[in-house]
Motif scaffolding. Structure first.
Motif, PDB file in Angstrom:
ATOM      1  N   LEU A 122      -1.036  -8.166 -47.668  1.00 25.72           N
ATOM      2  CA  LEU A 122       0.346  -8.451 -47.310  1.00 25.72           C
ATOM      3  C   LEU A 122       0.911  -7.531 -46.244  1.00 25.72           C
ATOM      4  N   PRO A 123       0.664  -6.253 -46.349  1.00 25.29           N
ATOM      5  CA  PRO A 123       1.123  -5.390 -45.262  1.00 25.29           C
ATOM      6  C   PRO A 123       0.577  -5.834 -43.912  1.00 25.29           C
ATOM      7  N   MET A 124      -0.636  -6.357 -43.896  1.00 26.77           N
ATOM      8  CA  MET A 124      -1.185  -6.893 -42.654  1.00 26.77           C
ATOM      9  C   MET A 124      -0.296  -8.013 -42.119  1.00 26.77           C
ATOM     10  N   ALA A 125       0.092  -8.893 -43.012  1.00 35.30           N
ATOM     11  CA  ALA A 125       0.965  -9.996 -42.612  1.00 35.30           C
ATOM     12  C   ALA A 125       2.228  -9.431 -41.984  1.00 35.30           C
ATOM     13  N   LEU A 126       2.738  -8.403 -42.591  1.00 42.79           N
ATOM     14  CA  LEU A 126       3.941  -7.770 -42.078  1.00 42.79           C
ATOM     15  C   LEU A 126       3.719  -7.232 -40.670  1.00 42.79           C
ATOM     16  N   GLN A 127       2.537  -6.703 -40.428  1.00 40.27           N
ATOM     17  CA  GLN A 127       2.256  -6.145 -39.118  1.00 40.27           C
ATOM     18  C   GLN A 127       2.296  -7.202 -38.018  1.00 40.27           C
ATOM     19  N   TYR A 128       2.040  -8.438 -38.437  1.00 41.82           N
ATOM     20  CA  TYR A 128       2.107  -9.511 -37.458  1.00 41.82           C
ATOM     21  C   TYR A 128       3.536  -9.971 -37.252  1.00 41.82           C
ATOM     22  N   ARG A 129       4.433  -9.326 -37.895  1.00 47.83           N
ATOM     23  CA  ARG A 129       5.851  -9.645 -37.729  1.00 47.83           C
ATOM     24  C   ARG A 129       6.111 -11.136 -37.914  1.00 47.83           C
ATOM     25  N   VAL A 130       5.498 -11.679 -38.953  1.00 44.06           N
ATOM     26  CA  VAL A 130       5.753 -13.077 -39.259  1.00 44.06           C
ATOM     27  C   VAL A 130       7.229 -13.245 -39.602  1.00 44.06           C
TER      28      VAL A 130
ATOM     29  N   ALA B  14      18.556  -2.082 -36.862  1.00 45.46           N
ATOM     30  CA  ALA B  14      18.695  -2.193 -38.317  1.00 45.46           C
ATOM     31  C   ALA B  14      17.641  -3.106 -38.941  1.00 45.46           C
ATOM     32  N   THR B  15      17.348  -4.197 -38.277  1.00 45.28           N
ATOM     33  CA  THR B  15      16.471  -5.159 -38.922  1.00 45.28           C
ATOM     34  C   THR B  15      14.990  -4.842 -38.734  1.00 45.28           C
ATOM     35  N   GLN B  16      14.697  -3.787 -37.986  1.00 49.66           N
ATOM     36  CA  GLN B  16      13.295  -3.517 -37.721  1.00 49.66           C
ATOM     37  C   GLN B  16      12.766  -2.264 -38.387  1.00 49.66           C
ATOM     38  N   GLY B  17      11.468  -2.220 -38.543  1.00 48.42           N
ATOM     39  CA  GLY B  17      10.850  -1.034 -39.102  1.00 48.42           C
ATOM     40  C   GLY B  17      10.791   0.059 -38.049  1.00 48.42           C
ATOM     41  N   ALA B  18      10.223   1.171 -38.430  1.00 50.51           N
ATOM     42  CA  ALA B  18      10.108   2.294 -37.512  1.00 50.51           C
ATOM     43  C   ALA B  18       9.077   1.984 -36.430  1.00 50.51           C
ATOM     44  N   SER B  19       9.234   2.594 -35.267  1.00 49.73           N
ATOM     45  CA  SER B  19       8.257   2.434 -34.194  1.00 49.73           C
ATOM     46  C   SER B  19       7.533   3.760 -33.977  1.00 49.73           C
ATOM     47  N   GLN B  20       6.566   3.733 -33.086  1.00 50.02           N
ATOM     48  CA  GLN B  20       5.824   4.959 -32.814  1.00 50.02           C
ATOM     49  C   GLN B  20       6.747   6.061 -32.305  1.00 50.02           C
ATOM     50  N   ILE B  21       7.773   5.666 -31.586  1.00 47.28           N
ATOM     51  CA  ILE B  21       8.711   6.659 -31.063  1.00 47.28           C
ATOM     52  C   ILE B  21       9.446   7.370 -32.201  1.00 47.28           C
ATOM     53  N   ASP B  22       9.847   6.607 -33.176  1.00 45.45           N
ATOM     54  CA  ASP B  22      10.540   7.217 -34.313  1.00 45.45           C
ATOM     55  C   ASP B  22       9.641   8.235 -34.995  1.00 45.45           C
ATOM     56  N   VAL B  23       8.406   7.811 -35.202  1.00 44.63           N
ATOM     57  CA  VAL B  23       7.462   8.698 -35.860  1.00 44.63           C
ATOM     58  C   VAL B  23       7.216   9.940 -35.006  1.00 44.63           C
ATOM     59  N   ALA B  24       7.037   9.705 -33.705  1.00 47.29           N
ATOM     60  CA  ALA B  24       6.751  10.813 -32.791  1.00 47.29           C
ATOM     61  C   ALA B  24       7.867  11.847 -32.817  1.00 47.29           C
ATOM     62  N   VAL B  55       4.587  11.597 -41.747  1.00 43.55           N
ATOM     63  CA  VAL B  55       5.863  11.062 -41.279  1.00 43.55           C
ATOM     64  C   VAL B  55       5.852   9.531 -41.298  1.00 43.55           C
ATOM     65  N   ALA B  56       4.727   8.956 -40.865  1.00 47.89           N
ATOM     66  CA  ALA B  56       4.615   7.498 -40.830  1.00 47.89           C
ATOM     67  C   ALA B  56       4.832   6.932 -42.227  1.00 47.89           C
ATOM     68  N   ASN B  57       4.233   7.589 -43.154  1.00 53.54           N
ATOM     69  CA  ASN B  57       4.350   7.140 -44.523  1.00 53.54           C
ATOM     70  C   ASN B  57       5.797   7.230 -45.008  1.00 53.54           C
ATOM     71  N   GLN B  58       6.386   8.340 -44.684  1.00 50.16           N
ATOM     72  CA  GLN B  58       7.774   8.577 -45.072  1.00 50.16           C
ATOM     73  C   GLN B  58       8.703   7.524 -44.476  1.00 50.16           C
ATOM     74  N   LEU B  59       8.414   7.144 -43.225  1.00 48.03           N
ATOM     75  CA  LEU B  59       9.272   6.173 -42.533  1.00 48.03           C
ATOM     76  C   LEU B  59       8.849   4.728 -42.804  1.00 48.03           C
ATOM     77  N   GLY B  60       7.737   4.553 -43.490  1.00 48.23           N
ATOM     78  CA  GLY B  60       7.247   3.199 -43.718  1.00 48.23           C
ATOM     79  C   GLY B  60       6.780   2.564 -42.417  1.00 48.23           C
ATOM     80  N   TYR B  61       6.266   3.381 -41.538  1.00 45.28           N
ATOM     81  CA  TYR B  61       5.816   2.850 -40.245  1.00 45.28           C
ATOM     82  C   TYR B  61       4.549   2.023 -40.388  1.00 45.28           C
ATOM     83  N   ARG B  62       4.540   0.894 -39.725  1.00 46.76           N
ATOM     84  CA  ARG B  62       3.327   0.078 -39.607  1.00 46.76           C
ATOM     85  C   ARG B  62       3.173  -0.330 -38.157  1.00 46.76           C
TER      86      ARG B  62
END
Lengths: 347, 347
Positions: A122-130, B14-24, B55-62
DNA sequence: CTGAAAGCGCTTACAG
DNA sequence: CTGAAAGCGCTTACAG
């Protein structure tokens, strides 16, 4: 002459198609203009449109949906998560579902998983930003549900329940279905009832059984035998029948948790034990898959309102995509009993 | 402190997850460093890796696969194009195919089309920049084939032929299958042969029929009746049987273009006409779908080597993705006859 | 209606 | 090993 600096000349990598820049250069307009031509609702003059379209055609240009997705933040893809499915019911589901989605302009990315892999897949699915996820024959762990909630991805459970406050549900009313079967058996004068379970841990199995048994009790009867097939397959039905029908005094009415199991039970009873169906034994299934209607079975069964289930799922999904903060929907669709000749008629 | 200028502060919509920049930013490294942590094979120090991962884990970065696809020019998605399928054989195909692909790290985007929509649907698939396309139960027009060639997208036809110089093919040897049936019938002493066709225009139907008829002739026999079901379904089989079996003198051996048709024919013969199978009439199908083995049918049939077909398809696809200029592959897999009780045994 | 510019979230030479 | 920078192919305010 517009600028369009990024690319050096007409490069466009050998393995790739033309881009908006290529079209723009050749058509003598800006890249933005090309974009507008391919964005419904954008304002472009007829002349520009014609010129762009003609060049695009000449170059074989097609918009790169991936790039569009990146900026528009929407892929127009729905993830359909299915568990290893042997059941024609779910094959049909995929069939109708993909078609209905396509009519709405969405495509279906199929995630075919073993129950255990859900946590990874499922996290994979999320990565595809479905844009949304439909879960079939799988339940959502609370950890996953939370992750979904955080990702703000609409999730719809199909024929499964959960009450976590943000997962939508579309399901057949399995409890009502179980009750229909109890009523049908009792009304036609049966009195030794058996239930053959499918997947013990599934909510579908639990609800069908619960509806069946509770209605039996309400009407002053009880379950005589309970056998478990363990899974929703024909082969499991055969084996369950073997165990169940070696009893000294047989049941006269068996409710099987789904059609495949019921067909296995019918075949075992008929071909291995020479039991007459429905004279000696009535059998009712659940689903109404195509083969239930085959002459060789003619199975009485509880029909899942297939079209309604799919339509509702699509609708709930579209609503949720449109308004991610809308209320959490829970649609329960009533099934109907399809009387055929595998069960005795009313006396 | 690294720069990472693009984004203003910690915004992240708001509607998006963290990006590499946030993590960086939070980890005090460059965005490139974050990218490297999530790129297998990149060189990152253990310390950086740990800090980023935490940090990625903390931010839920994918990682955003869409963005990655845009630059890497590869989506890890395979398009599976299927035609409205009623046949369990294709449901199985999707099932096994998606699973096998996932093992290779690919996901399946299903395009479910009516034959006529192929011209529209396929270009859509191309727009998603899929890494490859598998076409099932559909043939490629020359225009489309050309478009594919231009897009340099590997295409594999599954159980269909074409010889255009750049489309790979993986198919069951349907001609050989038809011959197996002719031999089986003749060897067990039949002499009035019938063929019930499925989809007239499909290469599968044509080849199965051709193999059957040509082998009959080779061995000094001929086809007595030919009936067309028109499609590969149980219902069509019933109807074809009705027409075929009203003949004054019946055939004693019927080859049906697939299992579903054969089951329809069996049921009609058995339940409507009281014909004894196989005593009065032998029936052989094609596919070996699960229900062919059910006790109620026990259908003799030509088994398509399912696993091999799927494995070969995946393999051809992977080869073509790896080397787009490699040779065009054409894999023909031999089927086998599965003898059951719907046909008479050798005398 | 149209162009210039910023930015979506990444990867990948390049230079150190 | 690491950062700065360019660029993947688009959309979308912004200003005219």
């Amino acid at each position: 002459m517009p600028s369009n600096r990024r690319r050096k000349s007409t490069s466009s990598k050998a393995t790739q198609g033309a881009s908006q820049i290529d079209v723009a250069e050749l058509a003598g307009v800006s890249q933005a203009a090309v974009s507008r031509v391919f964005t419904p609702g954008s304002s472009v003059s007829d002349e520009t449109r014609q010129r762009v379209l003609s060049v695009a055609n000449q170059l074989g240009y097609r918009p790169n949906v991936i790039a569009r997705s990146l900026v528009s933040n929407s892929t127009n893809i729905i993830a359909l998560v299915v568990k290893r499915f042997t059941n024609p019911f779910y094959a049909h589901m995929i069939q109708d579902f993909t078609r209905a989605l396509q009519e709405q302009g969405y495509w279906t990315l199929v995630f075919n998983i073993a129950e255990d892999d859900l946590e990874e897949a499922l996290p994979m699915a999320l990565q595809y930003r479905v844009d949304g996820v439909v879960l079939t024959s799988a339940t959502l762990s609370s950890k996953l549900a939370e992750e979904f909630a955080r990702s703000r991805n609409p999730v719809v459970l199909f024929n499964r329940y959960v009450d976590d406050g943000h997962t939508h549900v579309v399901s057949c009313d399995n409890i009502a279905g179980g009750k229909l079967v109890a009523d049908a058996f009792i009304d036609s004068g049966h009195n030794r009832f058996a239930f053959v379970a499918g997947e013990e841990l599934s909510s579908t199995n639990r609800d069908r059984e619960h509806g069946f048994v509770s209605r039996l009790q309400e009407r002053g009867h009880q379950l005589t035998y309970r056998e478990s097939a363990g899974e929703y397959s024909y082969e499991a039905g055969l084996i369950a029948a073997e165990r169940l029908l070696k009893q000294k005094s047989l049941p006269d009415a068996i409710f099987c948790a789904n059609d495949l199991i019921a067909m296995g039970v019918i075949d075992y009873a008929r071909h291995k034990l020479n039991i007459k169906i429905p004279d000696d034994l009535s059998i009712i299934g659940f689903d109404d898959i195509p083969s239930a209607a085959w002459l060789g079975y003619d199975l009485t069964t509880v029909r899942q309102p297939f079209g309604k289930l799919v339509d509702n799922t699509i609708q709930v999904l579209m609503d949720a995509i449109e308004d991610p903060n809308g209320e959490v929907l829970n649609r329960l669709v009533k099934p109907t009993l399809i009387a055929r000749s595998s069960s005795r008629k009313m006396e």
